[in-house]
Design an enzyme around this catalytic site. Structure first.
Site, PDB file in Angstrom:
ATOM      1  N   HIS A 154      -5.148 -15.433  20.191  1.00  0.00           N
ATOM      2  CA  HIS A 154      -4.798 -16.822  19.872  1.00  0.00           C
ATOM      3  C   HIS A 154      -5.029 -17.723  21.084  1.00  0.00           C
ATOM      4  O   HIS A 154      -5.312 -17.229  22.186  1.00  0.00           O
ATOM      5  CB  HIS A 154      -3.320 -16.911  19.453  1.00  0.00           C
ATOM      6  CG  HIS A 154      -2.369 -16.650  20.590  1.00  0.00           C
ATOM      7  ND1 HIS A 154      -2.237 -15.405  21.178  1.00  0.00           N
ATOM      8  CD2 HIS A 154      -1.533 -17.471  21.276  1.00  0.00           C
ATOM      9  CE1 HIS A 154      -1.352 -15.470  22.153  1.00  0.00           C
ATOM     10  NE2 HIS A 154      -0.919 -16.720  22.244  1.00  0.00           N
TER      11      HIS A 154
ATOM     12  N   ASP B 152      -2.777 -21.114  22.769  1.00  0.00           N
ATOM     13  CA  ASP B 152      -1.422 -21.637  22.589  1.00  0.00           C
ATOM     14  C   ASP B 152      -1.436 -22.997  21.879  1.00  0.00           C
ATOM     15  O   ASP B 152      -2.177 -23.913  22.250  1.00  0.00           O
ATOM     16  CB  ASP B 152      -0.718 -21.722  23.944  1.00  0.00           C
ATOM     17  CG  ASP B 152      -0.421 -20.324  24.486  1.00  0.00           C
ATOM     18  OD1 ASP B 152      -0.245 -19.400  23.665  1.00  0.00           O
ATOM     19  OD2 ASP B 152      -0.386 -20.148  25.712  1.00  0.00           O
TER      20      ASP B 152
ATOM     21  N   HIS C  86      -6.345 -15.516  24.200  1.00  0.00           N
ATOM     22  CA  HIS C  86      -5.682 -14.415  24.898  1.00  0.00           C
ATOM     23  C   HIS C  86      -4.877 -13.535  23.944  1.00  0.00           C
ATOM     24  O   HIS C  86      -4.568 -13.924  22.817  1.00  0.00           O
ATOM     25  CB  HIS C  86      -4.811 -14.925  26.053  1.00  0.00           C
ATOM     26  CG  HIS C  86      -3.692 -15.819  25.632  1.00  0.00           C
ATOM     27  ND1 HIS C  86      -3.863 -17.136  25.273  1.00  0.00           N
ATOM     28  CD2 HIS C  86      -2.361 -15.582  25.512  1.00  0.00           C
ATOM     29  CE1 HIS C  86      -2.700 -17.669  24.953  1.00  0.00           C
ATOM     30  NE2 HIS C  86      -1.770 -16.751  25.080  1.00  0.00           N
TER      31      HIS C  86
ATOM     32  N   ARG D 268       7.170 -19.003  30.694  1.00  0.00           N
ATOM     33  CA  ARG D 268       5.957 -19.706  30.282  1.00  0.00           C
ATOM     34  C   ARG D 268       6.189 -21.209  30.202  1.00  0.00           C
ATOM     35  O   ARG D 268       7.219 -21.669  29.706  1.00  0.00           O
ATOM     36  CB  ARG D 268       5.545 -19.205  28.901  1.00  0.00           C
ATOM     37  CG  ARG D 268       4.335 -19.885  28.342  1.00  0.00           C
ATOM     38  CD  ARG D 268       3.853 -19.208  27.097  1.00  0.00           C
ATOM     39  NE  ARG D 268       4.722 -19.477  25.967  1.00  0.00           N
ATOM     40  CZ  ARG D 268       4.578 -18.904  24.771  1.00  0.00           C
ATOM     41  NH1 ARG D 268       3.640 -18.012  24.572  1.00  0.00           N
ATOM     42  NH2 ARG D 268       5.387 -19.208  23.787  1.00  0.00           N
TER      43      ARG D 268
HETATM   44  C1  SIN Z   1       1.557 -15.419  25.237  1.00  0.00           C
HETATM   45  O1  SIN Z   1       0.687 -15.142  24.434  1.00  0.00           O
HETATM   46  O2  SIN Z   1       1.924 -16.566  25.392  1.00  0.00           O
HETATM   47  C2  SIN Z   1       2.219 -14.347  26.055  1.00  0.00           C
HETATM   48  C3  SIN Z   1       1.240 -13.517  26.765  1.00  0.00           C
HETATM   49  C4  SIN Z   1       1.875 -12.272  27.289  1.00  0.00           C
HETATM   50  O3  SIN Z   1       3.053 -12.007  27.043  1.00  0.00           O
HETATM   51  O4  SIN Z   1       1.168 -11.500  27.960  1.00  0.00           O
END
Ligand code: SIN
Length: 294
Positions: free
Chosen positions: A110, A112, A270, A285
């Site tokens: 995805h 963000d 990612h 985050r």
């Molecule tokens: C995310 O996708 O925002 C988290 C990424 C992760 O936990 O490695």
């Protein structure tokens, strides 16, 4: 090629994207010129990694604010107390058995906030607790180049997708997670669902800073391609989301405590690798709002 300015360096990682920044200590208030250096590196390499940072939540929030307008998560039940821009990504549980953070973040490819009219432009993720088994770090994050993936597509596919929209849906995302048995968060309330209607975005978007064409459909959030018969659209979506998974477009980050990563959500997709079960993992985050994709 390594880029060096004064004491700072941006060294490309052994991957098609990503650079490690050295010579900047975030706890010691980087200068505006340091931030300009990092923003330039981010637009060039799509992911930047600063190792060995020892920062408070307030310092992470301050750091993130130098990349643009901070976003406040609607999942504020997973927020960091008194630091509105930070959310917790974690499998840790409180005494009542509830997770302290989002425990299922990123388990499908995805970018963000793609389900918003103005998706997140950048994300800043800080590693506080990294799971290990037999001395090996677990819970890697994998990044795939959205411009590398677009460039590598056959011309006939580019012709079909250039200028065509697709639907991004938070509701569909939750359903996909549920179907895969990955859902670990409280169900959406009707109010949350209403606040997140499906949106259409171009399948190919131009990067607002460097102008690169980037592939913008994701396994996690894209539910449908607009304007094609259902079967043809579903097959094309499947082809595009599988294409992004090819390792030739990837940088795989193995976390160490104190890593601070910034990525460009237009330039990369990612995936969080969920290989650590109940071994504690905690990251903080921050998201930075972006423009309407065009
Ligand atoms: C995310 O996708 O925002 C988290 C990424 C992760 O936990 O490695």
């Amino acid at each position: 090629m390594q880029v060096t300015e004064a004491r700072r360096t941006a060294t490309p990682l052994p991957a098609p994207i990503g650079a490690e920044i050295t010579g900047i200590d975030v706890a010691s208030s980087p200068s505006e010129s340091d931030y300009e250096f990092m923003r330039d590196a981010l637009h060039k390499y799509s992911v930047i990694v600063l190792r060995g940072q020892d920062i408070t939540p307030q310092q992470q929030q301050e750091f993130a604010s130098h990349f643009g307008e901070l976003r406040t998560s609607f999942y504020n039940r997973y927020g960091v107390a008194d630091v509105p821009a930070l959310s917790i990504v974690s499998n840790l549980k409180r005494e009542d058995g509830e997770h302290i953070g989002i425990a299922d973040a990123g388990m499908l490819w995805h970018t963000d906030g793609s389900y918003l009219k103005t998706p997140d432009m950048y994300t800043v993720l800080y590693g506080l607790q990294i799971p290990h088994r037999d001395g090996k770090a677990l819970g890697d994050t994998v990044f795939s180049s959205a411009w590398g993936a677009y460039d590598a597509l056959p011309d006939d596919v580019k012709q079909v997708i250039d200028g065509r929209p697709a639907v991004h849906s938070f509701t569909a995302h939750i359903e996909k997670k549920r179907a895969k048995g990955q859902l670990k968060r409280a169900p959406l309330t009707a109010q949350q669902r209403d606040a997140l209607p499906d949106v259409e975005h171009p399948i190919v978007r131009r990067h607002p800073v460097n102008g690169r064409k980037c592939l913008f459909v994701t396994e996690g959030h894209t539910s449908q391609i607009v304007g094609l018969p259902e079967k043809e659209g579903a097959e094309l979506l499947d082809f595009l989301t599988e294409h992004v998974k090819k390792p030739e477009f990837h940088y795989r980050h193995t976390w160490r405590k104190g890593d601070l990563i910034v990525w460009d959500n237009c330039a990369v997709q990612h995936l969080a690798v969920f290989d650590y079960g109940d071994i504690p993992r905690r990251l903080h985050r921050a998201g930075i709002a972006g423009p309407v994709p065009v």
